[in-house]
Motif scaffolding. Structure first.
Motif, short mmCIF file in Angstrom:
data_model
loop_
_atom_site.label_atom_id
_atom_site.label_comp_id
_atom_site.label_asym_id
_atom_site.label_seq_id
_atom_site.Cartn_x
_atom_site.Cartn_y
_atom_site.Cartn_z
N THR A 24 98.99 36.75 32.59
CA THR A 24 97.81 36.93 32.28
C THR A 24 96.48 37.00 32.79
N LEU A 25 96.82 35.75 33.25
CA LEU A 25 95.30 34.97 34.66
C LEU A 25 94.78 36.07 34.93
N ILE A 26 96.06 36.75 35.98
CA ILE A 26 95.79 37.65 37.20
C ILE A 26 94.81 38.80 36.71
N GLU A 27 95.38 39.56 35.73
CA GLU A 27 95.31 41.11 34.92
C GLU A 27 94.67 40.96 34.11
N SER A 28 93.44 39.52 34.05
CA SER A 28 91.96 39.25 33.55
C SER A 28 90.82 39.39 34.85
N LEU A 29 91.46 38.70 35.31
CA LEU A 29 90.44 38.52 36.62
C LEU A 29 90.80 39.75 37.57
N ILE A 30 91.64 40.63 37.47
CA ILE A 30 91.46 42.14 38.19
C ILE A 30 90.18 42.66 37.23
N LYS A 31 90.47 42.79 36.29
CA LYS A 31 89.83 43.66 35.63
C LYS A 31 88.03 43.27 35.31
N ALA A 32 87.80 41.98 35.51
CA ALA A 32 86.62 41.50 36.10
C ALA A 32 86.17 41.63 36.99
N ALA A 33 86.71 41.54 37.63
CA ALA A 33 86.32 41.90 39.76
C ALA A 33 86.25 42.92 39.73
N ARG A 34 86.95 44.26 38.91
CA ARG A 34 86.53 45.71 39.00
C ARG A 34 85.09 45.88 38.89
N THR A 35 84.93 44.98 37.25
CA THR A 35 84.15 45.42 36.18
C THR A 35 82.84 44.68 37.44
N TYR A 36 82.66 43.90 38.46
CA TYR A 36 81.61 42.92 38.79
C TYR A 36 81.37 44.28 39.99
N CYS A 37 82.51 44.43 40.41
CA CYS A 37 81.76 45.40 41.80
C CYS A 37 81.50 46.88 40.83
N GLU A 38 82.13 46.94 40.49
CA GLU A 38 81.20 48.61 39.58
C GLU A 38 80.01 48.35 39.56
N GLN A 39 79.96 47.34 38.84
CA GLN A 39 78.22 47.03 38.57
C GLN A 39 77.45 46.77 39.76
N PHE A 40 78.26 46.32 40.55
CA PHE A 40 76.98 45.83 42.23
C PHE A 40 77.08 47.18 42.43
N GLN A 41 77.33 48.63 42.51
CA GLN A 41 78.06 49.45 43.41
C GLN A 41 76.87 50.51 41.95
N ASN A 42 76.95 49.84 40.83
CA ASN A 42 76.66 51.62 40.48
C ASN A 42 77.77 52.43 40.48
N ARG A 43 78.70 52.10 40.09
CA ARG A 43 79.99 53.26 40.61
C ARG A 43 80.60 53.10 38.81
N ALA A 44 81.49 54.17 38.88
CA ALA A 44 82.60 54.43 38.09
C ALA A 44 83.78 54.16 38.57
N TYR A 45 84.87 53.20 38.44
CA TYR A 45 86.01 53.43 39.24
C TYR A 45 87.30 54.39 38.95
N ILE A 46 87.37 54.43 37.79
CA ILE A 46 88.69 55.57 37.31
C ILE A 46 88.07 55.81 36.54
N THR A 47 88.22 56.90 36.60
CA THR A 47 88.18 57.59 34.99
C THR A 47 87.84 56.93 33.95
N GLN A 48 86.55 57.79 33.60
CA GLN A 48 85.98 57.58 32.38
C GLN A 48 84.93 57.44 31.49
N THR A 49 84.95 57.65 30.15
CA THR A 49 84.31 58.84 29.48
C THR A 49 83.17 57.60 29.34
N ARG A 50 81.93 58.09 29.41
CA ARG A 50 80.74 57.96 28.82
C ARG A 50 79.80 58.37 28.53
N LYS A 51 78.47 57.66 27.51
CA LYS A 51 77.72 58.33 26.59
C LYS A 51 76.71 57.76 27.08
#
Length: 194
Positions: free
Chosen positions: A32-59
């Motif tokens: 459970t910890l590792i899964e939450s850390l994966i999401k936190a790491a992805r979020t940090y990296c996306e925000q640092f790069q100003n990108r979206a990695y996996i398909t998502q819908t935004r407004k």
């Protein structure tokens, strides 16, 4: 300009199995910890790069359209498509702007939208906050395999650091950052905003 993610990614850049292999973890206690850390790491990296990695819908929300010869940048490259553009007209009614009246460049980083030749942005209700809403889909694709490997590796490195150093400060250790660290990998494809 502000945006929200209305449809979160359905998968992460790393599976639990891939993450545990990288961390050299062979038990299920920390799953459970590792899964939450994966999401936190992805979020940090996306925000640092100003990108979206996996398909998502935004407004994207704007108070008004820009000048008629100006593009609207859509945060979260790469852009896949624009679903709709709605706005509050001068009478206070919500309208949908016809897709025949605007063009989208998904190859630009970030993707952009602007009127087609001979058209202008619609007039919006004056001094109305969030009068324009652009709904769009972004990300490299629906699976982790669609993400460039240098990004996936940066997520692995950050995950390892977060897993092994679970507190905000480490006392009594000499720490050296490796030259090919997370940010070095992410700088390669970072989108700069001004």
């Amino acid at each position: 300009m502000k945006y929200e993610i209305t449809s979160q990614p359905s998968v992460e850049p790393l599976t639990l199995t891939e993450a545990k292999a990288h961390l050299r973890v062979d038990h299920t206690t920390d799953d459970t910890l590792i899964e939450s850390l994966i999401k936190a790491a992805r979020t940090y990296c996306e925000q640092f790069q100003n990108r979206a990695y996996i398909t998502q819908t935004r407004k994207l929300y704007l108070n008004d359209f820009p000048g008629n010869d100006c593009e609207i940048a859509l945060p979260g490259a790469p852009l896949q498509s624009v679903s709709s553009v709605t706005y509050v007209d001068t009478d206070g009614a919500t309208q949908t702007w016809s897709s025949a009246l605007y063009q989208v460049d998904a190859k630009d980083q970030p993707g952009v939208l602007m009127p087609v030749w001979g058209e202008v942005y619609p007039l919006v209700y004056p001094n109305k906050l969030n009068a324009v809403t652009i709904t769009y889909i972004c990300g490299y694709g629906a699976t982790s395999a669609s993400i460039p490997e240098n990004i996936r590796h940066a997520v692995r490195l950050l995950l390892g650091d977060m897993y092994n150093n679970r507190e905000n400060a480490v006392v009594g250790n000499i720490v050296n950052t490796l030259p090919l660290s997370v940010e070095s990998l992410l700088w390669q494809d970072r989108i700069h905003t001004f």
